[in-house]
Write a protein that holds these residues in place. Sequence first.
Motif, PDB file in Angstrom:
ATOM      1  N   ILE A  36      78.731  67.705   7.968  1.00 50.99           N
ATOM      2  CA  ILE A  36      77.754  67.393   6.927  1.00 50.99           C
ATOM      3  C   ILE A  36      77.004  66.113   7.271  1.00 50.99           C
ATOM      4  N   SER A  37      77.716  65.105   7.744  1.00 48.72           N
ATOM      5  CA  SER A  37      77.076  63.849   8.130  1.00 48.72           C
ATOM      6  C   SER A  37      76.084  64.072   9.264  1.00 48.72           C
ATOM      7  N   LYS A  38      76.478  64.879  10.235  1.00 51.09           N
ATOM      8  CA  LYS A  38      75.593  65.177  11.359  1.00 51.09           C
ATOM      9  C   LYS A  38      74.339  65.909  10.880  1.00 51.09           C
ATOM     10  N   ILE A  39      74.519  66.885  10.018  1.00 42.05           N
ATOM     11  CA  ILE A  39      73.383  67.652   9.497  1.00 42.05           C
ATOM     12  C   ILE A  39      72.471  66.752   8.666  1.00 42.05           C
ATOM     13  N   GLN A  40      73.040  65.855   7.870  1.00 42.98           N
ATOM     14  CA  GLN A  40      72.228  64.936   7.076  1.00 42.98           C
ATOM     15  C   GLN A  40      71.378  64.041   7.981  1.00 42.98           C
ATOM     16  N   ARG A  41      71.984  63.536   9.051  1.00 45.85           N
ATOM     17  CA  ARG A  41      71.244  62.673   9.985  1.00 45.85           C
ATOM     18  C   ARG A  41      70.133  63.458  10.668  1.00 45.85           C
ATOM     19  N   GLN A  42      70.420  64.674  11.079  1.00 49.13           N
ATOM     20  CA  GLN A  42      69.394  65.503  11.704  1.00 49.13           C
ATOM     21  C   GLN A  42      68.253  65.794  10.733  1.00 49.13           C
ATOM     22  N   THR A  43      68.590  66.027   9.484  1.00 52.08           N
ATOM     23  CA  THR A  43      67.570  66.281   8.465  1.00 52.08           C
ATOM     24  C   THR A  43      66.704  65.045   8.254  1.00 52.08           C
ATOM     25  N   LEU A  45      66.104  62.662  10.466  1.00 52.76           N
ATOM     26  CA  LEU A  45      65.260  62.514  11.650  1.00 52.76           C
ATOM     27  C   LEU A  45      64.109  63.513  11.635  1.00 52.76           C
ATOM     28  N   LEU A  46      64.393  64.736  11.244  1.00 52.73           N
ATOM     29  CA  LEU A  46      63.357  65.759  11.162  1.00 52.73           C
ATOM     30  C   LEU A  46      62.316  65.392  10.113  1.00 52.73           C
ATOM     31  N   ALA A  47      62.756  64.889   8.976  1.00 52.34           N
ATOM     32  CA  ALA A  47      61.829  64.486   7.921  1.00 52.34           C
ATOM     33  C   ALA A  47      60.935  63.347   8.406  1.00 52.34           C
ATOM     34  N   GLU A  48      61.512  62.397   9.147  1.00 49.64           N
ATOM     35  CA  GLU A  48      60.710  61.304   9.695  1.00 49.64           C
ATOM     36  C   GLU A  48      59.665  61.827  10.672  1.00 49.64           C
ATOM     37  N   LYS A  49      60.061  62.756  11.543  1.00 49.45           N
ATOM     38  CA  LYS A  49      59.117  63.324  12.510  1.00 49.45           C
ATOM     39  C   LYS A  49      57.989  64.069  11.815  1.00 49.45           C
ATOM     40  N   VAL A  50      58.339  64.833  10.785  1.00 51.73           N
ATOM     41  CA  VAL A  50      57.319  65.577  10.037  1.00 51.73           C
ATOM     42  C   VAL A  50      56.364  64.601   9.363  1.00 51.73           C
ATOM     43  N   LYS A  51      56.903  63.561   8.762  1.00 49.05           N
ATOM     44  CA  LYS A  51      56.073  62.566   8.090  1.00 49.05           C
ATOM     45  C   LYS A  51      55.145  61.869   9.090  1.00 49.05           C
ATOM     46  N   GLU A  52      55.687  61.489  10.249  1.00 46.85           N
ATOM     47  CA  GLU A  52      54.865  60.859  11.283  1.00 46.85           C
ATOM     48  C   GLU A  52      53.790  61.816  11.777  1.00 46.85           C
ATOM     49  N   SER A  53      54.165  63.066  11.960  1.00 50.35           N
ATOM     50  CA  SER A  53      53.226  64.072  12.434  1.00 50.35           C
ATOM     51  C   SER A  53      52.100  64.281  11.422  1.00 50.35           C
ATOM     52  N   GLN A  54      52.459  64.337  10.154  1.00 52.28           N
ATOM     53  CA  GLN A  54      51.449  64.535   9.116  1.00 52.28           C
ATOM     54  C   GLN A  54      50.520  63.329   9.027  1.00 52.28           C
ATOM     55  N   SER A  55      51.075  62.138   9.113  1.00 51.26           N
ATOM     56  CA  SER A  55      50.231  60.944   9.008  1.00 51.26           C
ATOM     57  C   SER A  55      49.339  60.814  10.232  1.00 51.26           C
ATOM     58  N   SER A  56      49.833  61.142  11.421  1.00 52.84           N
ATOM     59  CA  SER A  56      48.992  61.053  12.612  1.00 52.84           C
ATOM     60  C   SER A  56      47.957  62.172  12.622  1.00 52.84           C
TER      61      SER A  56
END
Length: 71
Positions: A36-43, A45-56
């Motif tokens: 669960i901890s691993k999945i939360q961290r991956q989520t 990181l994915l949310a950060e990438k999506v946010k960065e992608s959307q802002s760029s």
Amino acid sequence: MSTLENRVNELEAKIAFQDETIEILNDELKTHQKLISKIQRQTELLAEKVKESQSSDFGSEQQIEPPPPHY
């Protein structure tokens, strides 16, 4: 006395079985918590990438596309 000894032995056997079961469940719980901890961290990181992608993408779209004619 024989019945009392039998009851005590039976209770000891049940306790031993419960201890083993609790240990197995505890190990499973640890495994699941790590997962669960691993999945939360991956989520995260994915949310950060999506946010960065959307802002760029948003910033680059504004610079590339001219405003519509009615502006």
